[in-house]
Design a protein around this motif. Structure first.
Motif, PDB file in Angstrom:
ATOM      1  N   MET A 149     -23.047-134.043  12.798  1.00 13.74           N
ATOM      2  CA  MET A 149     -22.350-134.901  11.756  1.00 13.74           C
ATOM      3  C   MET A 149     -22.647-135.724  12.376  1.00 13.74           C
ATOM      4  SD  MET A 149     -22.867-135.134   8.271  1.00 13.74           S
ATOM      5  CE  MET A 149     -22.155-136.114   7.849  1.00 13.74           C
ATOM      6  N   THR A 150     -21.154-136.163  13.651  1.00 15.81           N
ATOM      7  CA  THR A 150     -20.737-137.143  14.196  1.00 15.81           C
ATOM      8  C   THR A 150     -21.660-138.537  15.144  1.00 15.81           C
ATOM      9  OG1 THR A 150     -18.230-135.253  15.024  1.00 15.81           O
ATOM     10  CG2 THR A 150     -18.875-137.130  15.639  1.00 15.81           C
ATOM     11  N   THR A 151     -22.861-137.907  14.972  1.00 19.07           N
ATOM     12  CA  THR A 151     -23.790-138.447  15.948  1.00 19.07           C
ATOM     13  C   THR A 151     -24.446-139.385  14.813  1.00 19.07           C
ATOM     14  OG1 THR A 151     -23.868-136.449  17.572  1.00 19.07           O
ATOM     15  CG2 THR A 151     -25.610-138.653  17.335  1.00 19.07           C
ATOM     16  N   ILE A 152     -24.709-138.175  13.538  1.00 18.74           N
ATOM     17  CA  ILE A 152     -25.275-138.877  12.386  1.00 18.74           C
ATOM     18  C   ILE A 152     -24.499-140.583  11.662  1.00 18.74           C
ATOM     19  CG2 ILE A 152     -25.545-139.448   9.706  1.00 18.74           C
ATOM     20  CD1 ILE A 152     -27.507-135.642  11.201  1.00 18.74           C
ATOM     21  N   LEU A 153     -22.360-140.479  11.673  1.00 17.76           N
ATOM     22  CA  LEU A 153     -21.518-140.855  11.543  1.00 17.76           C
ATOM     23  C   LEU A 153     -22.054-142.159  11.947  1.00 17.76           C
ATOM     24  CD1 LEU A 153     -18.959-138.778  10.364  1.00 17.76           C
ATOM     25  CD2 LEU A 153     -20.503-140.190   8.757  1.00 17.76           C
ATOM     26  N   GLY A 154     -22.226-141.181  13.822  1.00 17.33           N
ATOM     27  CA  GLY A 154     -21.878-142.727  15.189  1.00 17.33           C
ATOM     28  C   GLY A 154     -22.984-144.062  14.570  1.00 17.33           C
ATOM     29  N   VAL A 155     -24.630-143.298  14.326  1.00 20.14           N
ATOM     30  CA  VAL A 155     -25.452-144.688  14.084  1.00 20.14           C
ATOM     31  C   VAL A 155     -25.071-145.063  12.152  1.00 20.14           C
ATOM     32  CG1 VAL A 155     -27.778-144.252  13.762  1.00 20.14           C
ATOM     33  CG2 VAL A 155     -26.611-142.896  15.300  1.00 20.14           C
TER      34      VAL A 155
END
Length: 550
Positions: A149-155
């Motif tokens: 989820m952190t990676t998705i938010l980062g994108v």
């Protein structure tokens, strides 16, 4: 935590099933987060669209239904695989415990009460078998899903990635660690208090008749109430820690949601993100915190599991009552039994045997009498090498018992005590404990020598008749004869009888002694008893007094 690592090899044996349960747990959680995100995007996009019939509702609606089915099936699979692996792990734990406990019996630590041992064999093992389901699995799921989820938010929403990642890390790791540190002592005390409560119950049930006769029921009930109040107070303390941990997680979830909303509004205003995507991210953030709540709820169980592991490892750390020889000597056949100037004392007590000597020739029958507490049963324990004397020597055929393997000694000597149990099983299986490979003819021969064959033949199912708990479907004399038949079936050349007629009436007692006299022909018999023996029961009678035989 160190105690839990002792059981790591057992977890590795079930690593495949546990890994599959973890994978299904991840699929369940990920599909739940994706379902929330997709639903949020779909509803928001439908509300905001101006395309009318040109908006494709079929793909997102199919995704919602598909994710729902995936979540349901993955959850069911996780429960099925995880609980199956956990039940097998429970069996492994009990096998590990019994394998380490049996060589230490009888337990040398006299401070360990019977009820405490029962508690460790049951409740403490049960506390350990849920360690994966309530701690390891959710923690791993939180790390993986939170990272995704952190990676998705980062994108899609870089400004929200760092606040969300910090909040989830604190909720999934920081809060549980703090709860463990705060509740560790309460968890250890709670496990001990619950064990103490079980001991009070067991003592009250087994000693009820004596408590009634002595008028001590009131004091016993008061002690139980105090133990119950203490256990309840500790559970409330653990509950408070769990409640505060849950509150902290909810606050962190709210902060993560507020941070994502703020960053989303800023991005929406700047035109770098559209409304449906922002709604999907908000609901995804909310769904990802589901696993952190599960971790918090299970932390109290984790502290109790650590305390239970410490109690089980403490059993494993107990020294065995005797040390097995590295290279055992062969057991001599047909040798005399000898005790030479034996001295034995229990820890912290005066010597109960002091300078005792005895020699029993092969095939001889000897009776030993004396007052209670003079060491008669202790003498049999030394012969079975359940303990070693502080000085002197116990030998068979001139070979010191300390140089013989315990299983050879126990195959050479069969014990029939006043506490010999009759199990809730068939008569056949009760007998086969004496010798597992005995045939049916040998079973009837042993029953015949114990003069119980006529009774068993008269039963509708014969050898397949199930006897009740502690032999309650048999008379006291019949139960004792069944135990004698089991000892005779063992083919051990030496029979040790420890008060075998205890609690029998005089007529049954005399009949039992006559059975011993006729059924033990050719075997060495050492009989410990208070009872008056009929003529011909034994060849010699000795009196144990002041630690010596006379």
């Amino acid at each position: 935590m160190k105690a839990l690592l002792t059981f790591l090899p057992l977890f590795r044996q079930r690593s495949g099933a546990l890994a599959l349960a973890l994978l299904l747990s991840l699929i369940t959680l990920a599909s739940g987060v994706a379902l929330l995100g997709t639903s949020g995007w779909f509803i928001t996009a439908t509300a905001l669209t101006t395309l009318g019939l040109g908006f494709n509702i079929f793909v997102p609606s199919a995704m919602v239904r598909g994710l729902s089915f995936v979540r349901i099936l993955a959850r069911y699979g996780e429960r099925l695989v995880g609980h199956n692996a956990t039940l097998k792990l429970l069996s492994d734990l009990r096998g590990w415990l019994f394998a380490r406990l049996f060589p230490r019996l009888p337990l040398p630590d006299r401070s360990l009460r019977h009820g405490d041992l029962v508690s460790r064999l049951t409740a403490d093992v049960d506390a350990l078998d849920t360690a994966f389901l309530v701690a390891i699995g959710p923690l791993a799921a939180a790390i993986l899903v939170g990272g995704a989820m952190t990676t998705i938010l980062g994108v899609f929403l870089p400004a929200a990635a760092l606040p969300y990642g910090l909040a989830l890390a604190l909720a999934g790791l920081g809060v549980p660690v703090a709860m463990v540190l705060i509740g560790r002592r309460a968890g250890r005390d709670s496990v001990a208090a619950q064990a103490d409560l079980r001991m009070h119950v067991l003592d009250g049930v087994t000693g009820h008749a004596d408590l009634v006769l002595l008028g001590a029921l009131g004091r016993t009930a008061h002690d139980f109430a105090q133990a119950n109040d203490h256990s309840a107070a500790l559970r409330r303390r653990l509950g408070l820690v769990t409640t505060m941990g849950g509150l902290a997680v909810q606050v962190l979830a709210a902060l993560a949601l507020a941070g994502t909303l703020w960053a989303g509004l800023v991005a929406l205003d700047a035109g770098s993100i559209d409304g449906p995507v922002m709604a999907a991210l908000l609901l995804g953030v909310l769904g990802s915190f589901e696993v952190t709540s599960l971790i918090v709820r299970s932390t109290a169980k984790a502290t109790q599991a650590m305390a239970a592991a410490e109690r089980l490892v403490a059993l494993d750390d107990m020294p065995p009552p005797v040390i097995e020889p590295v290279h055992p000597a062969p057991l001599p056949a047909g040798g005399a039994i000898a005790l030479d100037t034996i001295r034995f004392a229990y820890p912290g007590l005066p010597a109960i045997l002091d300078g005792l000597s005895l020699r029993v020739a092969p095939g001889e029958r000897v009776a030993i009498t004396g007052a209670s507490g003079n060491g008669k049963s202790t003498l049999l324990r030394l012969l079975l090498r359940l303990a070693d004397p502080q000085s002197g020597q116990v030998s068979i055929g001139g070979i010191d018992l300390t140089t013989l393997a315990s299983h050879d000694i126990h195959a050479h000597m069969a014990l029939l005590s006043q506490d010999s149990p009759v199990f809730i099983d068939t008569i056949c299986n009760n007998l086969l404990i004496g010798r597992a490979d005995a045939g049916e003819a040998e079973l009837w021969d042993a029953l015949g020598r114990a003069q119980l064959d006529d009774h068993v033949r008269a039963l509708p199912k014969g050898l397949d008749t199930i006897v009740g708990e502690a032999g309650r479907t048999l008379s006291a004399g019949q139960a004792r004869r069944l135990c004698l038949a089991r000892a005779l079936l063992s083919n051990a050349p030496v029979l040790l009888l420890d008060e075998p007629t205890n609690a029998l009436d005089r007529d049954t007692e005399e009949a039992f002694f006559r059975v011993i006299a006729s059924g033990t022909a050719g075997r060495t018999v050492i009989l410990v008893t208070h009872a008056a023996l009929p003529p011909g029961t034994v060849d010699r009678m000795l009196v144990l007094e002041n630690g010596v035989l006379g």
